[in-house]
Write a protein that holds these residues in place. Sequence first.
Motif, PDB file in Angstrom:
ATOM      1  N   LEU A  27      43.768 -10.357  -4.946  1.00  0.00           N
ATOM      2  CA  LEU A  27      45.089 -10.983  -5.074  1.00  0.00           C
ATOM      3  C   LEU A  27      46.004 -10.161  -5.967  1.00  0.00           C
ATOM      4  O   LEU A  27      47.222 -10.138  -5.759  1.00  0.00           O
ATOM      5  CB  LEU A  27      44.954 -12.413  -5.602  1.00  0.00           C
ATOM      6  N   SER A  31      50.197  -6.717  -1.777  1.00  0.00           N
ATOM      7  CA  SER A  31      51.630  -6.750  -2.071  1.00  0.00           C
ATOM      8  C   SER A  31      52.324  -8.008  -1.550  1.00  0.00           C
ATOM      9  O   SER A  31      53.537  -8.059  -1.511  1.00  0.00           O
ATOM     10  CB  SER A  31      52.307  -5.517  -1.458  1.00  0.00           C
ATOM     11  N   PHE A  32      51.550  -9.019  -1.143  1.00  0.00           N
ATOM     12  CA  PHE A  32      52.136 -10.268  -0.663  1.00  0.00           C
ATOM     13  C   PHE A  32      51.367 -11.433  -1.277  1.00  0.00           C
ATOM     14  O   PHE A  32      50.290 -11.247  -1.840  1.00  0.00           O
ATOM     15  CB  PHE A  32      52.121 -10.349   0.871  1.00  0.00           C
ATOM     16  N   THR A  33      51.942 -12.607  -1.179  1.00  0.00           N
ATOM     17  CA  THR A  33      51.270 -13.791  -1.696  1.00  0.00           C
ATOM     18  C   THR A  33      50.386 -14.361  -0.590  1.00  0.00           C
ATOM     19  O   THR A  33      50.880 -14.782   0.453  1.00  0.00           O
ATOM     20  CB  THR A  33      52.297 -14.847  -2.154  1.00  0.00           C
ATOM     21  N   ALA A  34      49.097 -14.336  -0.833  1.00  0.00           N
ATOM     22  CA  ALA A  34      48.134 -14.804   0.166  1.00  0.00           C
ATOM     23  C   ALA A  34      48.139 -16.324   0.248  1.00  0.00           C
ATOM     24  O   ALA A  34      48.470 -17.016  -0.709  1.00  0.00           O
ATOM     25  CB  ALA A  34      46.738 -14.319  -0.202  1.00  0.00           C
ATOM     26  N   ARG A  35      47.774 -16.813   1.416  1.00  0.00           N
ATOM     27  CA  ARG A  35      47.558 -18.246   1.616  1.00  0.00           C
ATOM     28  C   ARG A  35      46.045 -18.466   1.665  1.00  0.00           C
ATOM     29  O   ARG A  35      45.360 -17.830   2.462  1.00  0.00           O
ATOM     30  CB  ARG A  35      48.209 -18.710   2.916  1.00  0.00           C
ATOM     31  N   ASN A  91      50.137  -8.207   5.944  1.00  0.00           N
ATOM     32  CA  ASN A  91      51.595  -8.082   5.948  1.00  0.00           C
ATOM     33  C   ASN A  91      52.052  -6.976   6.900  1.00  0.00           C
ATOM     34  O   ASN A  91      53.190  -6.531   6.847  1.00  0.00           O
ATOM     35  CB  ASN A  91      52.119  -7.806   4.537  1.00  0.00           C
ATOM     36  N   ASP A 139      57.609 -15.354   6.525  1.00  0.00           N
ATOM     37  CA  ASP A 139      57.625 -14.240   5.575  1.00  0.00           C
ATOM     38  C   ASP A 139      56.942 -12.988   6.132  1.00  0.00           C
ATOM     39  O   ASP A 139      56.762 -12.000   5.431  1.00  0.00           O
ATOM     40  CB  ASP A 139      57.015 -14.644   4.235  1.00  0.00           C
ATOM     41  N   LYS A 162      49.966 -21.129  -0.597  1.00  0.00           N
ATOM     42  CA  LYS A 162      50.124 -19.834  -1.261  1.00  0.00           C
ATOM     43  C   LYS A 162      49.332 -19.841  -2.568  1.00  0.00           C
ATOM     44  O   LYS A 162      49.378 -20.796  -3.323  1.00  0.00           O
ATOM     45  CB  LYS A 162      51.598 -19.530  -1.497  1.00  0.00           C
ATOM     46  N   ALA A 163      48.630 -18.742  -2.793  1.00  0.00           N
ATOM     47  CA  ALA A 163      47.755 -18.644  -3.956  1.00  0.00           C
ATOM     48  C   ALA A 163      48.421 -17.820  -5.045  1.00  0.00           C
ATOM     49  O   ALA A 163      49.242 -16.948  -4.784  1.00  0.00           O
ATOM     50  CB  ALA A 163      46.438 -17.991  -3.562  1.00  0.00           C
ATOM     51  N   SER A 164      48.010 -18.058  -6.270  1.00  0.00           N
ATOM     52  CA  SER A 164      48.476 -17.257  -7.377  1.00  0.00           C
ATOM     53  C   SER A 164      47.433 -16.184  -7.671  1.00  0.00           C
ATOM     54  O   SER A 164      46.350 -16.183  -7.114  1.00  0.00           O
ATOM     55  CB  SER A 164      48.691 -18.132  -8.610  1.00  0.00           C
ATOM     56  N   VAL A 165      47.758 -15.274  -8.575  1.00  0.00           N
ATOM     57  CA  VAL A 165      46.827 -14.198  -8.910  1.00  0.00           C
ATOM     58  C   VAL A 165      45.591 -14.745  -9.572  1.00  0.00           C
ATOM     59  O   VAL A 165      44.514 -14.191  -9.456  1.00  0.00           O
ATOM     60  CB  VAL A 165      47.522 -13.140  -9.800  1.00  0.00           C
TER      61      VAL A 165
END
Length: 167
Positions: A27, A31-35, A91, A139, A162-165
């Motif tokens: 994560l 370069s993108f926010t994963a789900r 992405n 997106d 959407k997940a955070s780091v």
Amino acid sequence: MVVGGLIRASNRPDRFTAAQNDLTEALARISFTARLPQQLPEGARLVGVIVQVPDDDRGPSVYGVETTYTVIGDRQATNGSARYVRVWQTNDVYLRKRALDPLAEKPNPTQIDGATWFRRSGESLDRQAGVSYTNRFNDGITMVVSGPDEQLVVETIKTLAKASVTP
């Protein structure tokens, strides 16, 4: 020598901890926010993470991540192995121009929690059993959720967020 090997082996994290560590690293790299599923099906655990990073074939900014979740102790699959779900996402904006685009034919549109997913029998090109659901979000992220158990796949899709780091 045997004692040294036992000490090293005992200091290694278990498979679940290692997978969680791999996910945290993945994560941070992409370069993108994963789900990711925010609630796993009962008994399921994260067991594997694969990260795709930019290279000469994909280009300088194309990333992908695949996470695999297994229902621990489950033996309901026909071959006696545990049921699992794979969540792959990228992405790659040029995916639409390739023969392997999972949305090329837009097969069997299915509504899941207000979003249109495209259902295909067969988990992947090399696994005929199971089912895959694919979506391309606004997106630009293309996602495939697949596995041998359709109910488990749909349950996983319903909890994607959407997940955070730091998951």
